[in-house]
Scaffold this active site. Structure first.
Site, PDB file in Angstrom:
ATOM      1  N   LYS A  60       0.811  -1.230   0.000  1.00  0.00           N
ATOM      2  CA  LYS A  60       0.000   0.000   0.000  1.00  0.00           C
ATOM      3  C   LYS A  60       0.842   1.277   0.000  1.00  0.00           C
ATOM      4  O   LYS A  60       0.419   2.311  -0.506  1.00  0.00           O
ATOM      5  CB  LYS A  60      -0.947   0.003   1.199  1.00  0.00           C
ATOM      6  CG  LYS A  60      -2.075  -1.010   1.082  1.00  0.00           C
ATOM      7  CD  LYS A  60      -2.994  -0.922   2.278  1.00  0.00           C
ATOM      8  CE  LYS A  60      -4.206  -1.807   2.082  1.00  0.00           C
ATOM      9  NZ  LYS A  60      -5.244  -1.565   3.088  1.00  0.00           N
ATOM     10  N   ASP A  97     -10.538   3.046   2.191  1.00  0.00           N
ATOM     11  CA  ASP A  97     -10.948   2.384   3.449  1.00  0.00           C
ATOM     12  C   ASP A  97     -11.777   3.313   4.340  1.00  0.00           C
ATOM     13  O   ASP A  97     -12.787   2.908   4.915  1.00  0.00           O
ATOM     14  CB  ASP A  97      -9.716   1.922   4.244  1.00  0.00           C
ATOM     15  CG  ASP A  97      -9.266   0.535   3.818  1.00  0.00           C
ATOM     16  OD1 ASP A  97     -10.054  -0.178   3.178  1.00  0.00           O
ATOM     17  OD2 ASP A  97      -8.115   0.179   4.127  1.00  0.00           O
TER      18      ASP A  97
HETATM   19  N1  LIG Z   1     -13.868  -4.600   6.916  1.00  0.00           N
HETATM   20  C1  LIG Z   1     -12.878  -4.115   6.180  1.00  0.00           C
HETATM   21  O1  LIG Z   1     -13.086  -3.629   5.059  1.00  0.00           O
HETATM   22  C2  LIG Z   1     -11.478  -4.100   6.737  1.00  0.00           C
HETATM   23  C3  LIG Z   1     -10.498  -3.284   6.162  1.00  0.00           C
HETATM   24  C4  LIG Z   1      -9.209  -3.292   6.715  1.00  0.00           C
HETATM   25  C5  LIG Z   1      -8.939  -4.118   7.810  1.00  0.00           C
HETATM   26  N2  LIG Z   1      -9.916  -4.913   8.314  1.00  0.00           N
HETATM   27  C6  LIG Z   1      -9.654  -5.777   9.497  1.00  0.00           C
HETATM   28  O2  LIG Z   1      -9.272  -4.922  10.565  1.00  0.00           O
HETATM   29  C7  LIG Z   1      -8.338  -5.571  11.423  1.00  0.00           C
HETATM   30  C8  LIG Z   1      -7.109  -4.659  11.597  1.00  0.00           C
HETATM   31  O3  LIG Z   1      -6.482  -4.456  10.337  1.00  0.00           O
HETATM   32  P1  LIG Z   1      -5.247  -3.424  10.169  1.00  0.00           P
HETATM   33  O4  LIG Z   1      -4.892  -3.439   8.738  1.00  0.00           O
HETATM   34  O5  LIG Z   1      -5.535  -2.128  10.829  1.00  0.00           O
HETATM   35  O6  LIG Z   1      -4.105  -4.182  11.002  1.00  0.00           O
HETATM   36  P2  LIG Z   1      -2.831  -3.549  11.729  1.00  0.00           P
HETATM   37  O7  LIG Z   1      -2.352  -2.335  11.038  1.00  0.00           O
HETATM   38  O8  LIG Z   1      -1.899  -4.698  11.934  1.00  0.00           O
HETATM   39  O9  LIG Z   1      -3.396  -3.095  13.185  1.00  0.00           O
HETATM   40  C9  LIG Z   1      -3.825  -4.056  14.117  1.00  0.00           C
HETATM   41  C10 LIG Z   1      -4.461  -3.346  15.317  1.00  0.00           C
HETATM   42  O10 LIG Z   1      -4.996  -4.368  16.184  1.00  0.00           O
HETATM   43  C11 LIG Z   1      -4.383  -4.250  17.487  1.00  0.00           C
HETATM   44  N3  LIG Z   1      -4.259  -5.583  18.047  1.00  0.00           N
HETATM   45  C12 LIG Z   1      -3.781  -6.699  17.421  1.00  0.00           C
HETATM   46  N4  LIG Z   1      -3.838  -7.750  18.264  1.00  0.00           N
HETATM   47  C13 LIG Z   1      -4.335  -7.292  19.446  1.00  0.00           C
HETATM   48  C14 LIG Z   1      -4.635  -7.891  20.699  1.00  0.00           C
HETATM   49  N5  LIG Z   1      -4.424  -9.191  20.931  1.00  0.00           N
HETATM   50  N6  LIG Z   1      -5.151  -7.114  21.680  1.00  0.00           N
HETATM   51  C15 LIG Z   1      -5.390  -5.807  21.462  1.00  0.00           C
HETATM   52  N7  LIG Z   1      -5.128  -5.164  20.302  1.00  0.00           N
HETATM   53  C16 LIG Z   1      -4.606  -5.916  19.299  1.00  0.00           C
HETATM   54  C17 LIG Z   1      -3.049  -3.577  17.223  1.00  0.00           C
HETATM   55  O11 LIG Z   1      -2.587  -2.973  18.413  1.00  0.00           O
HETATM   56  P3  LIG Z   1      -0.998  -2.674  18.626  1.00  0.00           P
HETATM   57  O12 LIG Z   1      -0.724  -1.365  17.941  1.00  0.00           O
HETATM   58  O13 LIG Z   1      -0.839  -2.618  20.090  1.00  0.00           O
HETATM   59  O14 LIG Z   1      -0.257  -3.831  17.997  1.00  0.00           O
HETATM   60  C18 LIG Z   1      -3.470  -2.539  16.151  1.00  0.00           C
HETATM   61  O15 LIG Z   1      -4.151  -1.461  16.750  1.00  0.00           O
HETATM   62  C19 LIG Z   1      -8.042  -6.922  10.746  1.00  0.00           C
HETATM   63  O16 LIG Z   1      -8.853  -7.893  11.359  1.00  0.00           O
HETATM   64  C20 LIG Z   1      -8.475  -6.717   9.301  1.00  0.00           C
HETATM   65  O17 LIG Z   1      -8.885  -7.918   8.668  1.00  0.00           O
HETATM   66  C21 LIG Z   1     -11.180  -4.907   7.820  1.00  0.00           C
END
Ligand SMILES: NC(=O)c1ccc[n+]([C@@H]2O[C@H](COP(=O)([O-])OP(=O)(O)OC[C@H]3O[C@@H](n4cnc5c(N)ncnc54)[C@H](OP(=O)(O)O)[C@@H]3O)[C@@H](O)[C@H]2O)c1
Length: 285
Positions: free
Chosen positions: A71, A107
């Protein structure tokens, strides 16, 4: 429509990419509107991003979605990017238009439209975002432009603070941060209209986990979980049980895809067709 010499190609690039639901959503939309297009997925290694993008130009591929880990890397090969993409330093949609490669981030608008279309427009509301990762940043950027107040809580508090600092530099809004502890969530939720889980907690295989204990949820809350696998997360189940309004992650997925479709085709996306196509896949339901 049958594939012919006039069929135009669209694709998602990423690594890995086989799991992507974008081909399902976009091909359903092309079929519904009788557009002579085909959407596929290309696994592209990080070392091949530059060659992949020159191939896209050379072959006249009309539209791309970009997923992890490219990205940011694609930006240096584009001719123009929109404001959200600039702010986030992240592009998830490319339009190859009249020989120019245009980059967008859809997004945030996807989350905003998911809320609006489900009766929960954030205008003038107090929003609590759990998480501060890539998706949270995109969502916060879009929502802060309409919401009254934003709170960002994250396991790693410094990431929430970084997000808050860059948002405050651009928007004159009340933004605060904190840790993702049960005590802080309990305190902040009292003054919240819209709660969004943007962490990956609750995602398959950990489907019984939730960032929130059910006892602090309330009826007058909108709860959106952007996790879409499963479609109905533990958080969404708990929120439904107390009678709160719920918006699931499939909705955001559909509306970010709809935004991309509209950029490429100039036509209104057939959102219901896209929704049915995804639900037919039984995404962790
Ligand atoms: N519906 C949609 O269109 C869409 C679009 C994009 C993403 N998503 C979903 O959104 C989620 C996050 O995606 P992302 O791209 O933002 O990922 P990312 O950049 O890796 O961010 C992950 C986030 O989750 C937190 N996290 C991970 N494990 C955790 C735990 N065990 N306890 C508490 N916090 C935790 C992380 O906190 P830290 O900073 O402390 O690590 C961070 O804030 C994924 O499940 C993805 O599939 C959905």
């Amino acid at each position: 429509m049958a594939i012919s010499g006039k069929t135009r190609i669209y694709a998602v690039i990423g690594d890995p990419v086989e799991h992507s639901l974008s081909p399902v959503i976009q091909n359903a939309a092309f079929n519904a509107l009788n557009i002579n297009g085909v959407y596929t997925a290309f696994r592209v290694k990080s070392s091949d991003v530059a060659t992949a993008l020159s191939g896209i130009r050379a072959l006249g591929v009309l539209g791309l979605n970009v997923t992890m880990p490219h990205k940011e890397a694609v930006i240096s090969y584009l001719d123009w990017i929109d404001e959200p993409a600039k702010f986030l330093n992240s592009v998830n949609t490319i339009h190859n238009k009249d020989g120019k490669m245009l980059g967008y981030s859809t997004d945030g608008i996807g989350a905003l439209r998911a809320l609006r279309e489900n009766g929960a427009a954030p205008c003038g509301k107090k929003v609590l975002i759990l998480g501060a990762g890539g998706a949270a940043r995109a969502i916060a950027y879009s929502l802060i432009q309409e919401a009254d107040e934003l709170v960002v809580l994250n396991r790693t508090v410094s990431e929430a603070e970084k997000l808050s600092e860059i948002l405050k530099r651009k928007f004159n809004k009340k933004i605060s941060t904190g840790s993702l502890s049960p005590e802080v969530i309990k305190e902040k939720i009292k003054n919240t209209d819209i709660l969004l889980n943007t962490t990956s907690v609750g995602m398959t295989p950990n489907i019984n986990q939730s960032v929130i204990t059910p006892d602090i949820l309330k009826t007058d809350l909108t709860v959106m979980d952007i996790v879409y696998n499963p479609c109905e997360t533990q958080l969404i189940k708990d929120a439904k049980a107390v009678g709160a309004r719920v918006v699931n992650g499939i909705e955001m997925l559909i509306y970010q895809g709809a935004a991309a479709f509209e950029i490429w085709t100039g036509q209104q996306a057939p959102v219901q067709v896209m929704r049915e196509a995804i639900l037919e896949q039984n995404v962790g339901v």
